[in-house]
Scaffold this motif. Structure first.
Motif, PDB file in Angstrom:
ATOM      1  N   VAL A 235       1.039  -1.141   0.169  1.00  0.00           N
ATOM      2  CA  VAL A 235       0.136   0.160   0.051  1.00  0.00           C
ATOM      3  C   VAL A 235       0.988   1.300  -0.037  1.00  0.00           C
ATOM      4  CG1 VAL A 235      -1.885  -0.983   1.022  1.00  0.00           C
ATOM      5  CG2 VAL A 235      -0.406  -0.218   2.690  1.00  0.00           C
ATOM      6  N   LYS A 236       0.283   2.505  -0.245  1.00  0.00           N
ATOM      7  CA  LYS A 236       1.003   3.535  -0.379  1.00  0.00           C
ATOM      8  C   LYS A 236       1.899   4.075   1.049  1.00  0.00           C
ATOM      9  CE  LYS A 236      -1.822   6.445  -3.252  1.00  0.00           C
ATOM     10  NZ  LYS A 236      -3.309   6.081  -2.993  1.00  0.00           N
ATOM     11  N   ARG A 237       1.660   3.571   2.008  1.00  0.00           N
ATOM     12  CA  ARG A 237       2.216   3.725   3.199  1.00  0.00           C
ATOM     13  C   ARG A 237       3.474   2.882   3.468  1.00  0.00           C
ATOM     14  NH1 ARG A 237      -1.902   3.813   7.445  1.00  0.00           N
ATOM     15  NH2 ARG A 237      -3.426   2.434   6.093  1.00  0.00           N
ATOM     16  N   GLY A 238       3.439   1.759   2.656  1.00  0.00           N
ATOM     17  CA  GLY A 238       4.546   0.757   2.837  1.00  0.00           C
ATOM     18  C   GLY A 238       4.050  -0.642   2.654  1.00  0.00           C
ATOM     19  N   ILE A 239       4.599  -1.557   3.248  1.00  0.00           N
ATOM     20  CA  ILE A 239       4.181  -2.942   3.267  1.00  0.00           C
ATOM     21  C   ILE A 239       3.478  -3.397   4.243  1.00  0.00           C
ATOM     22  CG2 ILE A 239       5.169  -5.151   2.883  1.00  0.00           C
ATOM     23  CD1 ILE A 239       7.137  -4.349   1.234  1.00  0.00           C
ATOM     24  N   LEU A 240       2.175  -3.827   4.120  1.00  0.00           N
ATOM     25  CA  LEU A 240       1.322  -4.177   5.326  1.00  0.00           C
ATOM     26  C   LEU A 240       1.532  -5.769   5.464  1.00  0.00           C
ATOM     27  CD1 LEU A 240      -1.932  -2.700   5.540  1.00  0.00           C
ATOM     28  CD2 LEU A 240      -1.669  -4.941   6.136  1.00  0.00           C
ATOM     29  N   ARG A 241       2.003  -6.300   6.470  1.00  0.00           N
ATOM     30  CA  ARG A 241       2.049  -7.653   6.497  1.00  0.00           C
ATOM     31  C   ARG A 241       0.959  -8.225   7.193  1.00  0.00           C
ATOM     32  NH1 ARG A 241       7.580  -7.599   9.620  1.00  0.00           N
ATOM     33  NH2 ARG A 241       6.688  -5.566  10.351  1.00  0.00           N
ATOM     34  N   ALA A 242      -0.192  -8.597   6.465  1.00  0.00           N
ATOM     35  CA  ALA A 242      -1.470  -8.931   6.931  1.00  0.00           C
ATOM     36  C   ALA A 242      -1.281 -10.425   7.466  1.00  0.00           C
ATOM     37  CB  ALA A 242      -2.376  -8.925   5.662  1.00  0.00           C
ATOM     38  N   VAL A 243      -0.449 -11.198   6.617  1.00  0.00           N
ATOM     39  CA  VAL A 243      -0.495 -12.469   7.246  1.00  0.00           C
ATOM     40  C   VAL A 243       1.114 -12.725   7.236  1.00  0.00           C
ATOM     41  CG1 VAL A 243      -0.706 -15.173   6.862  1.00  0.00           C
ATOM     42  CG2 VAL A 243      -2.543 -13.516   6.450  1.00  0.00           C
ATOM     43  N   ASP A 244       1.842 -13.126   8.207  1.00  0.00           N
ATOM     44  CA  ASP A 244       3.013 -13.161   8.495  1.00  0.00           C
ATOM     45  C   ASP A 244       3.689 -14.273   9.115  1.00  0.00           C
ATOM     46  OD1 ASP A 244       5.697 -12.117   7.872  1.00  0.00           O
ATOM     47  OD2 ASP A 244       5.748 -10.653   9.525  1.00  0.00           O
ATOM     48  N   ASN A 245       4.213 -15.241   8.294  1.00  0.00           N
ATOM     49  CA  ASN A 245       4.592 -16.423   8.924  1.00  0.00           C
ATOM     50  C   ASN A 245       3.533 -17.292   9.651  1.00  0.00           C
ATOM     51  OD1 ASN A 245       7.108 -17.853   8.525  1.00  0.00           O
ATOM     52  ND2 ASN A 245       8.249 -16.069   9.610  1.00  0.00           N
ATOM     53  N   VAL A 246       2.621 -17.624   9.019  1.00  0.00           N
ATOM     54  CA  VAL A 246       1.546 -18.424   9.805  1.00  0.00           C
ATOM     55  C   VAL A 246       1.631 -19.621   9.282  1.00  0.00           C
ATOM     56  CG1 VAL A 246      -1.155 -18.794   9.745  1.00  0.00           C
ATOM     57  CG2 VAL A 246      -0.073 -16.376  10.086  1.00  0.00           C
ATOM     58  N   SER A 247       1.713 -20.570  10.241  1.00  0.00           N
ATOM     59  CA  SER A 247       1.581 -22.023  10.170  1.00  0.00           C
ATOM     60  C   SER A 247       0.426 -22.858  10.893  1.00  0.00           C
ATOM     61  CB  SER A 247       2.923 -22.616  10.619  1.00  0.00           C
ATOM     62  OG  SER A 247       3.963 -21.987   9.938  1.00  0.00           O
ATOM     63  N   PHE A 248      -0.085 -23.687  10.152  1.00  0.00           N
ATOM     64  CA  PHE A 248      -1.434 -24.668  10.951  1.00  0.00           C
ATOM     65  C   PHE A 248      -1.615 -25.726  10.332  1.00  0.00           C
ATOM     66  CE2 PHE A 248      -3.637 -21.368   9.108  1.00  0.00           C
ATOM     67  CZ  PHE A 248      -4.728 -22.137   8.547  1.00  0.00           C
ATOM     68  N   ASP A 249      -2.008 -26.650  10.842  1.00  0.00           N
ATOM     69  CA  ASP A 249      -2.229 -27.941  10.279  1.00  0.00           C
ATOM     70  C   ASP A 249      -4.007 -28.291  10.424  1.00  0.00           C
ATOM     71  OD1 ASP A 249       0.141 -28.496   9.383  1.00  0.00           O
ATOM     72  OD2 ASP A 249       0.584 -30.131  10.636  1.00  0.00           O
ATOM     73  N   ILE A 250      -4.739 -28.843   9.399  1.00  0.00           N
ATOM     74  CA  ILE A 250      -5.998 -28.994   9.679  1.00  0.00           C
ATOM     75  C   ILE A 250      -6.109 -30.575   9.330  1.00  0.00           C
ATOM     76  CG2 ILE A 250      -8.666 -28.719   8.972  1.00  0.00           C
ATOM     77  CD1 ILE A 250      -7.768 -25.755   8.363  1.00  0.00           C
ATOM     78  N   LYS A 251      -6.617 -31.305  10.394  1.00  0.00           N
ATOM     79  CA  LYS A 251      -6.907 -32.705   9.947  1.00  0.00           C
ATOM     80  C   LYS A 251      -8.005 -33.073   9.383  1.00  0.00           C
ATOM     81  CE  LYS A 251      -4.060 -34.071  13.932  1.00  0.00           C
ATOM     82  NZ  LYS A 251      -3.821 -33.389  15.433  1.00  0.00           N
ATOM     83  N   ARG A 252      -8.153 -34.246   9.085  1.00  0.00           N
ATOM     84  CA  ARG A 252      -9.253 -34.723   8.269  1.00  0.00           C
ATOM     85  C   ARG A 252     -10.439 -34.785   9.292  1.00  0.00           C
ATOM     86  NH1 ARG A 252      -8.932 -36.153   2.711  1.00  0.00           N
ATOM     87  NH2 ARG A 252      -6.953 -36.471   2.110  1.00  0.00           N
ATOM     88  N   GLY A 253     -11.686 -34.123   8.889  1.00  0.00           N
ATOM     89  CA  GLY A 253     -12.852 -34.443   9.534  1.00  0.00           C
ATOM     90  C   GLY A 253     -12.923 -33.585  10.935  1.00  0.00           C
ATOM     91  N   GLU A 254     -12.012 -32.701  11.106  1.00  0.00           N
ATOM     92  CA  GLU A 254     -12.004 -31.652  12.335  1.00  0.00           C
ATOM     93  C   GLU A 254     -12.465 -30.272  11.897  1.00  0.00           C
ATOM     94  OE1 GLU A 254      -8.500 -31.105  14.523  1.00  0.00           O
ATOM     95  OE2 GLU A 254      -7.532 -29.907  12.883  1.00  0.00           O
ATOM     96  N   VAL A 255     -12.909 -29.681  13.045  1.00  0.00           N
ATOM     97  CA  VAL A 255     -13.296 -28.308  12.966  1.00  0.00           C
ATOM     98  C   VAL A 255     -12.056 -27.582  13.579  1.00  0.00           C
ATOM     99  CG1 VAL A 255     -14.865 -26.711  13.624  1.00  0.00           C
ATOM    100  CG2 VAL A 255     -15.729 -28.791  13.156  1.00  0.00           C
ATOM    101  N   PHE A 256     -11.581 -26.667  12.711  1.00  0.00           N
ATOM    102  CA  PHE A 256     -10.226 -25.997  13.308  1.00  0.00           C
ATOM    103  C   PHE A 256     -10.724 -24.448  13.089  1.00  0.00           C
ATOM    104  CE2 PHE A 256      -6.374 -23.547  12.627  1.00  0.00           C
ATOM    105  CZ  PHE A 256      -5.695 -24.154  13.484  1.00  0.00           C
ATOM    106  N   CYS A 257     -10.605 -23.681  14.161  1.00  0.00           N
ATOM    107  CA  CYS A 257     -10.914 -22.454  14.280  1.00  0.00           C
ATOM    108  C   CYS A 257      -9.698 -21.591  14.525  1.00  0.00           C
ATOM    109  CB  CYS A 257     -11.902 -22.153  15.706  1.00  0.00           C
ATOM    110  SG  CYS A 257     -13.241 -22.712  15.614  1.00  0.00           S
ATOM    111  N   LEU A 258      -9.961 -20.282  13.707  1.00  0.00           N
ATOM    112  CA  LEU A 258      -9.015 -19.274  13.600  1.00  0.00           C
ATOM    113  C   LEU A 258      -9.650 -18.000  14.177  1.00  0.00           C
ATOM    114  CD1 LEU A 258      -6.089 -18.987  12.349  1.00  0.00           C
ATOM    115  CD2 LEU A 258      -7.163 -18.353  10.302  1.00  0.00           C
ATOM    116  N   VAL A 259      -9.168 -17.751  15.483  1.00  0.00           N
ATOM    117  CA  VAL A 259      -9.775 -16.399  16.021  1.00  0.00           C
ATOM    118  C   VAL A 259      -8.853 -15.434  16.218  1.00  0.00           C
ATOM    119  CG1 VAL A 259     -11.499 -18.119  17.232  1.00  0.00           C
ATOM    120  CG2 VAL A 259      -9.190 -17.427  18.284  1.00  0.00           C
ATOM    121  N   GLY A 260      -9.536 -14.211  16.645  1.00  0.00           N
ATOM    122  CA  GLY A 260      -8.732 -12.984  16.707  1.00  0.00           C
ATOM    123  C   GLY A 260      -9.667 -12.017  16.424  1.00  0.00           C
TER     124      GLY A 260
END
Ligand SMILES: Nc1ncnc2c1ncn2[C@@H]1O[C@H](COP(=O)(O)OP(=O)(O)OP(=O)(O)O)[C@@H](O)[C@H]1O
Ligand SMILES: [Mg+2]
Lengths: 317, 311
Positions: free
Chosen positions: A16-41
């Motif tokens: 963006v104009k004001r610089g680089i916006l690191r919206a997602v920065d080094n994110v890691s997670f696993d989702i297993k088969r058949g599970e409900v995985f939540c991302l909160v924040g």
């Protein structure tokens, strides 16, 4: 249970104009088969951009600049666009926050369900299939609704139709980005029940994005807590709810609205998510009640606390 | 829907009468005497007076006005001073040529403007976008007659490719004769259409349902046309429709420059000869068509937009 989706060191930045916006920065997670995985924040911490990165639909001027997204062992980020189109809507379905704006106003609901099917399968009797799908997601008078335009449906029915579209080709993964936020409380519960029923019946994995901790407690198996583009804590619901480690997680859980008190969800954490956090140091430092010197100097590494419970905080370093 | 149309038509009636009134007085404010024009400067005052009586111009102005309005109510717009034919008959004979020109101009503007607008929106911020956006800025500000003369100079005089005047007597010839006038008429609209399409398209492409369609697995170009353009076109069609009236106005100039028959030529001729009834009938018809088009566009708009159709 084996892993269906593995996001590794994902980086999605916006120029963006004001610089680089690191919206997602080094994110890691696993989702297993058949599970409900939540991302909160909180709002703006990068949940939607993470979901859209998995779909490779990051809006301009955003760009995935690094990492891997292994879906059933294949790195989605390396696929040519045509191959990715075969995965979207077929193996990964997605529903969105606002059902009022997620359906094209110019086509009937039935047409849009059929489009989803026909994009991936050649089927002659597609209208019958579409009506059945609408029935399956609990839309009453499905034959009539099939011929109606989106504006003729209520929010709850639209979200059901969206779910019908998302599951029309029996995907392995359903990404639901705050699917209930725009709906009335009673309708919210119905939509959640519907998704859980689909998981039960079809063994579908669900990535559920929300900032409603009540919903997390009710629906999900494991979760990741995100703050300003980074995951600060992840683990099973039992672990995290019984023993939250990161100060941000603790604050989030304190903010769960209780039936006896009419508290707004996240207001009790003072301050807001920084858009351009400093390059080093913990991103939560300026709002954290328990900071030390190192919090402002070095970025905390993720620490394994056992049972798959991981936290990125200097308190546990 | 029918009730709505009836209401719109009913609302147009007072406007039409206001137009007729203004028209009546403006025409008579133009200097020059129709009788003198017809008889020439050398005519005796006696002959002029006789002709004026014949034309009804010797009556007091209010009496003329009442006669005219009563005529309008009966659908009688009088006879042309020039050749004694009923003025409305002349108008109705000329109108198809004008209509043909205006439709060709509109179609041309859509045919060129929409793809330009889509291309600019899809490649937003690129060189193509900049080129189209700045090109259309020039496009809207080109004077029609100047462009017409330029086109004639280039395509007809230099290259000898296209005819300048006349109508042509077989379908192909007719189209060839239509090309330059339609282009001159439509070019301003091309710019408008392209810019409208671009901004409308950019708005639509940013909508959630576009992302949702992509999430279904639709390729980008399918999404752009089936969902993007389908929704972006609604305001474009509305604007084009509303501009159709102005385009009709533009035909006056274009018909004059290219020497084409039509309502515009008829009107200019009538103005030159101070043919009051003919001017009144022509302009009255222009305004009636203008209003009819607006009502029609409203209906078309609601037809394209299911929210209004079923709302
Ligand atoms: N189109 C865009 N242009 C620039 N920045 C953007 C764009 N979309 C998102 N961002 C930025 O990316 C960051 C993460 O946004 P995201 O939409 O993922 O938040 P979120 O966690 O989903 O929030 P919410 O709960 O409000 O949906 C925000 O800081 C936002 O400013
Ligand atoms: Mg979001």
């Amino acid at each position: 249970m084996d892993t269906l989706l593995s996001v590794r060191n994902l980086k999605t930045y916006f120029r963006v104009k004001r610089g680089i916006l690191r919206a997602v920065d080094n994110v890691s997670f696993d989702i297993k088969r058949g599970e409900v995985f939540c991302l909160v924040g909180e709002s703006g911490c990068g949940k939607s951009i993470t979901a859209l990165s998995i779909m490779r639909l990051v809006p301009y001027p955003g760009e995935i600049v690094g990492g891997e997204i292994l879906f059933d062992g294949v790195d989605l980020l390396k696929l040519p666009e045509e191959e990715m189109e075969k995965i979207r809507g077929k193996r990964i379905g997605m529903i969105f926050q606002d059902p009022h704006t997620s359906l094209d106003p110019s086509y009937t609901v039935g047409w849009q369900v059929e489009e989803a099917i026909l994009l991936h399968r050649m089927i002659k009797k597609v209208s019958k299939l579409a009506v059945n799908l609408l029935k399956k997601v609990g839309i009453p008078a499905a034959e009539k609704r099939y011929r109606e335009y989106p504006h003729q449906l209520s929010g709850g029915l639209k979200q059901r139709a969206m779910i019908g579209i998302a599951i029309s080709n029996s995907p392995e993964l359903l990404i639901a980005d705050e699917p209930t936020t725009a709906l009335d409380v009673t309708i919210q519960a119905q939509i959640v029940d519907l998704m859980l029923k689909l998981r039960e019946e079809n063994g579908i994995s669900i990535l559920l994005i929300t900032h409603d901790m009540g919903l997390v407690a009710e629906a999900c198996d494991r979760l990741a807590v995100m703050y300003a583009g980074k995951i600060v804590e992840k683990g099973s619901v039992e672990e995290i709810f019984s023993e939250p480690l990161h100060p941000y997680t603790k604050a989030l859980l304190r903010c769960v609205p209780r039936p006896d008190k009419d508290v707004e969800k996240l207001v009790s954490i003072p301050g807001t998510v920084p858009e351009f956090p400093p390059a080093s140091g913990c991103r939560f430092a300026d709002r954290c009640p328990m900071t030390r010197k190192e919090c402002f100097e070095t970025t905390p590494e993720e620490v394994n606390m056992g049972n798959g419970h991981r936290v990125a905080c200097h308190l546990y370093g | 829907m029918l009730g709505y149309v009836a209401r719109r038509v009913a609302m147009a009636v007072p406007t039409i009468f206001a137009v007729a009134t203004i028209l009546f007085f403006i025409v008579r404010m133009v200097p020059g005497d129709p009788a003198v024009y017809l008889l020439g400067d050398m005519a005796t005052p006696e002959r002029v007076a006789n002709l004026r009586a014949e034309m009804g111009l010797d009556k007091p102005l209010y009496q003329q006005y009442i006669d005219f309005m009563l005529g309008v109510l009966r659908g009688d717009f009088g006879r042309s001073f020039e050749n004694g034919m009923p003025t409305m008959v002349r108008v109705l004979r000329a109108f198809p040529f004008t209509f043909e020109l205006a439709v060709a101009g509109t179609l041309l503007s859509l045919l060129i403007g929409i793809p330009l607008g889509v291309a600019a929106a899809v490649r937003r911020g690129s060189k193509i976008d900049v080129l189209i956006t700045s090109g259309t800025t020039i496009g809207v500000s080109i004077p029609v007659f100047w462009l017409a003369l330029l086109l004639i100079e280039f395509f007809s005089v230099r290259l000898g490719l296209l005819p300048v005047t006349g109508l042509g007597n077989n379908p192909i010839e007719r189209l060839r004769h239509l090309a330059l006038p339609a282009f001159s008429l439509g070019i301003g609209m091309v710019a408008t259409v392209a810019r409208m399409t671009r901004s409308s398209m950019l708005g639509v492409l940013g909508k959630d349902y576009i992302t949702a369609v992509r999430a279904k697995g639709a390729p980008w170009n399918v999404t752009v046309y089936k969902h993007g353009l389908r929704n972006a076109i609604i305001p474009v069609v509305t604007v084009v429709g509303l501009n159709f009236g102005y385009l009709l106005g533009g035909t006056v100039l274009v018909e004059y420059v290219f020497g084409r028959p039509g309502l515009g030529s008829l009107l200019i001729e009538a103005v030159f000869s101070r043919d009051y009834p003919q001017i009144q009938a022509s302009v009255f018809f222009f305004s009636a068509v203008f209003m009819a088009v607006n009502i029609f566009v409203d209906i078309l708009y609601s037809f394209l937009n299911p929210k209004i159709r079923y709302g």
